[in-house]
Design a protein around this motif. Structure first.
Motif, mmCIF file in Angstrom:
data_model
loop_
_atom_site.group_PDB
_atom_site.id
_atom_site.type_symbol
_atom_site.label_atom_id
_atom_site.label_comp_id
_atom_site.label_asym_id
_atom_site.label_seq_id
_atom_site.Cartn_x
_atom_site.Cartn_y
_atom_site.Cartn_z
ATOM 1 N N VAL A 51 0.830 -1.202 0.000
ATOM 2 C CA VAL A 51 0.000 0.000 0.000
ATOM 3 C C VAL A 51 0.870 1.259 0.000
ATOM 4 O O VAL A 51 0.572 2.246 -0.684
ATOM 5 N N ALA A 52 1.967 1.215 0.730
ATOM 6 C CA ALA A 52 2.835 2.393 0.853
ATOM 7 C C ALA A 52 3.509 2.761 -0.465
ATOM 8 O O ALA A 52 3.912 3.912 -0.651
ATOM 9 N N ARG A 53 3.638 1.814 -1.381
ATOM 10 C CA ARG A 53 4.292 2.102 -2.658
ATOM 11 C C ARG A 53 3.469 3.022 -3.555
ATOM 12 O O ARG A 53 4.001 3.701 -4.417
ATOM 13 N N HIS A 54 2.151 2.974 -3.396
ATOM 14 C CA HIS A 54 1.269 3.673 -4.331
ATOM 15 C C HIS A 54 1.067 5.130 -3.902
ATOM 16 O O HIS A 54 0.876 5.408 -2.711
ATOM 17 N N HIS A 64 -1.475 6.935 -4.367
ATOM 18 C CA HIS A 64 -2.861 7.151 -3.948
ATOM 19 C C HIS A 64 -3.364 5.858 -3.290
ATOM 20 O O HIS A 64 -4.089 5.068 -3.917
ATOM 21 N N PRO A 65 -2.991 5.634 -2.035
ATOM 22 C CA PRO A 65 -3.319 4.369 -1.363
ATOM 23 C C PRO A 65 -4.801 4.017 -1.372
ATOM 24 O O PRO A 65 -5.155 2.846 -1.556
ATOM 25 N N GLU A 66 -5.668 5.007 -1.165
ATOM 26 C CA GLU A 66 -7.093 4.695 -1.096
ATOM 27 C C GLU A 66 -7.617 4.200 -2.443
ATOM 28 O O GLU A 66 -8.478 3.306 -2.499
ATOM 29 N N LEU A 103 -6.590 0.602 -2.609
ATOM 30 C CA LEU A 103 -7.392 -0.227 -1.713
ATOM 31 C C LEU A 103 -8.805 -0.433 -2.257
ATOM 32 O O LEU A 103 -9.372 -1.529 -2.142
#
Length: 291
Positions: free
Chosen positions: A116-119, A121-123, A126
Motif C-alpha cells: 500500500v505504501a508504494r502507491h 494514492h493508497p485509497e 485499496l
C-alpha cells in the motif's frame, strides 16, 4: 492490448501470484509453500472443520490430506473427530501452531503495508483491491444475525451515515433522525443482519420492532465494492424471513428519493408507496409490504 479484457486479467494474475509469493517454496521465509500456510491461516482464523477448509480454499481431498499430514508432522496442528459428529474432522492449532500463525500474521501485515505504501494514492489502490476481492469471493458471502452494537455492525452503520451525509442536500445527522434503539433491532423484538465476506462486513440491514402493528426495515447499506451483485435484494429477503419468524406480518420503510437505485429495488420487490408514517426529517418516500 490495453483494452483486451483477457490480456488485462492475465496480467493481473501474474502480478498477484508474483507479489503474493504463490510460487515461493518458502512463503514469507517460513520454510513451507503457500498452500500449508493458507491452511494454517484458516485454522488460526477459526475455520476448523476440515470440509469447510477444503471448500473455503478449494482444495481437492488428496492435496488437503497431504497438507494436513505435513502440518501434523511439524507439530503445528492436531486433527480429531468432532465431539458432536464423528463423521466430521476438526483441526486445532498446537502451541507451536499458534506461534507460527502469529509469525505469519506479522509478516503478512508488513507485506500488505509495504504494498500500500508504494502507491501514491493508497485509497485508490485499496478500493480497487476491494472490488476484485469482493468479485472473486462473493459466493462465500454469509449473513449473520448480530447485535447492532457489534463493532462490525457499528462500522457499517457509520459508513451508512457518512454516505447519507454526502448524498442528501440537507446532509445527515443521526441524532435528528428516527434512529431506532438497539433493543428494537434484537430478538425477540427485531433483528440486525450483517453480510460477511472473508471476515469483513460488507453490508447490513435492521429489522426494527414497534408496537404499532408493523415493523420497519432500517439502515440497508452495502459496501460500494459489492453493489450491483444482488446483495441488497438478498439482505431484504433475509430480513423479511426474520420478520416472518418473529410473527411480523406487515413491514414498512422510509427512504429519500435521491437514493434512486434503492427506490427502484423496493418497487421491484413488491413494496407499495404509502403516506408518511413518521416525523423523520430526512425521508420523503414511504413504503409498506405485507408478508
Amino acid at each position: 492490448m490495453l483494452t483486451d479484457p483477457v490480456a488485462r486479467t492475465r496480467r493481473f494474475h501474474r502480478a498477484v501470484t508474483t507479489e503474493a509469493g504463490v510460487l515461493d517454496a518458502s512463503f514469507l521465509g517460513r520454510g513451507r509453500p503457500l498452500g500449508p500456510a493458507r491452511v494454517l491461516n484458516a485454522i488460526g482464523r477459526g475455520i476448523t472443520d476440515i470440509a469447510e477448509i477444503r471448500s473455503y480454499l478449494r482444495l481437492d481431498s488428496g492435496l488437503m490430506s497431504r497438507i494436513l499430514r505435513g502440518l501434523e508432522e511439524e507439530g503445528l496442528i492436531t486433527v480429531s473427530a468432532s465431539e458432536t459428529d464423528a463423521r466430521r474432522r476438526i483441526a486445532t492449532l498446537t502451541k507451536s501452531g499458534e506461534e507460527e500463525f502469529s509469525a505469519y500474521e506479522a509478516l503478512s501485515d508488513k507485506q500488505a503495508a509495504d504494498i500500500v505504501a508504494r502507491h501514491p494514492h493508497p485509497e485508490t489502490l485499496l478500493e480497487a483491491m476491494d472490488v476484485v476481492a469482493t468479485a472473486l469471493g462473493f459466493q462465500r458471502t454469509t449473513i449473520e444475525c448480530v447485535s447492532p452494537l457489534d463493532p462490525r455492525a457499528v462500522v457499517c452503520l457509520e459508513a451508512y451515515y457518512e454516505e447519507l451525509a454526502r448524498n442528501l442536500k440537507s446532509g445527515f445527522d443521526v441524532n435528528l433522525s428516527a434512529d431506532p434503539e438497539a433493543s428494537d433491532m434484537e430478538h425477540p423484538r427485531g433483528a440486525f443482519l450483517l453480510a460477511m465476506l472473508d471476515g469483513m462486513p460488507i453490508g447490513c440491514i435492521g429489522l426494527k420492532g414497534t408496537d404499532k402493528g408493523y415493523a420497519e426495515l432500517k439502515r440497508l447499506w452495502i459496501v460500494p465494492s459489492a453493489r450491483g451483485m444482488g446483495l441488497a435484494k438478498r439482505m431484504m429477503t433475509e430480513a423479511e424471513n426474520e420478520a416472518r419468524g418473529l410473527g411480523i406480518k406487515c413491514l414498512r420503510l422510509d427512504t429519500n428519493s435521491v437514493l434512486s437505485d434503492a427506490v427502484a429495488m423496493y418497487h421491484k420487490l413488491g413494496w407499495t408507496e404509502i403516506e408518511r408514517f413518521n416525523e423523520d426529517p430526512y425521508p420523503d418516500l414511504f413504503f409498506e409490504k405485507h408478508i
